[in-house]
Design a protein around this motif. Structure first.
Motif: not given
Ligand SMILES: [Mg+2]
Ligand SMILES: Nc1ncnc2c1ncn2[C@@H]1O[C@H](COP(=O)(O)OP(=O)(O)O)[C@@H](O)[C@H]1O
Length: 203
Positions: A136, A139, A152
């Motif tokens: 997303h 990240n 992440d």
């Molecule tokens: Mg994140």
């Protein structure tokens, strides 16, 4: 994994800047020395976390990405903050760049121009067998020299083969749902998916 003393952790939290936290406490802390401390609170049973500590998985995923030539933060240490509770952490060198979330907020037209390149990047991840569940905008970083990098990536899965169409579609579906959940309307998700399909057809 090095065991961090309570005093050392207290010192880090006292002098660092908390970038992200949740109800369980700080999650991402910028330390005074410029490194990032990422803390892995776990909902799993502590003994499971002790057998496969999230910090270790995170570091392995960073190594996997590095091997594949995908920009990711360089891990410095994997740590136990509380081994009994299965609380682990990593320190890493921040990856220079700007998250797509920030970019969308600050320069939305820039995002539009980047869509073909972003689609090609995601296609490349899939071709290399990477299923990044947390795909997303927060990240994925746009790197200063151009190109993209990931942060992440605890829940990243590396398959031995490229993702099939169904898996790729499902992965892009995560991104669409994230945008819906966060009520982000300015991101051209349809254009990204069209561009992804065009890249896939041309390969
Ligand atoms: Mg994140
Ligand atoms: N390697 C990194 N380089 C630059 N910024 C980072 C890095 N890791 C984390 N950050 C910053 O911390 C924020 C949250 O980190 P992240 O690892 O995505 O945690 P969360 O689980 O809270 O999403 C990011 O959006 C970014 O601003």
């Amino acid at each position: 994994m090095r065991i961090v003393t309570a005093r050392e952790l207290q010192d880090w939290l006292e002098h660092g800047t908390v970038l992200e936290k949740d109800s369980r406490g700080p999650k991402v802390v910028m330390l005074q020395n410029g490194l990032i401390l990422k803390i892995f609170h776990t909902r799993r049973h502590p003994w499971l976390a002790r057998i496969t500590p999230p910090a270790k998985r995170f570091a392995q995923n960073a190594a996997t990405l590095k091997k594949l030539g995908i920009a990711a933060p360089a891990i410095i240490e994997t740590l136990w903050l509380d081994q009994c509770k299965g609380l682990s952490a990593c320190t890493y060198q921040p990856l220079p760049g700007k998250s797509l979330e920030t970019l969308l907020r600050e320069q939305p037209t820039e995002i539009d121009n980047l869509i073909p390149e972003l689609a090609a990047f995601i296609f490349r991840l899939h071709r290399q067998g990477i299923y990044f569940r947390s795909l997303h905008l927060g990240n994925v970083l746009l790197l200063p020299e151009g190109g993209f990098g990931l942060i992440d990536f605890l829940d990243l899965i590396k398959k031995r083969r490229r993702l099939n169409d169904w898996e790729a579609k499902r992965n892009l579906g995560h991104l669409r749902r994230y945008l819906q959940r966060r009520k982000i309307s300015g991101f051209p998700i349809d254009k990204l998916i069209d561009s992804y399909s065009a890249t896939a057809r041309s390969c």
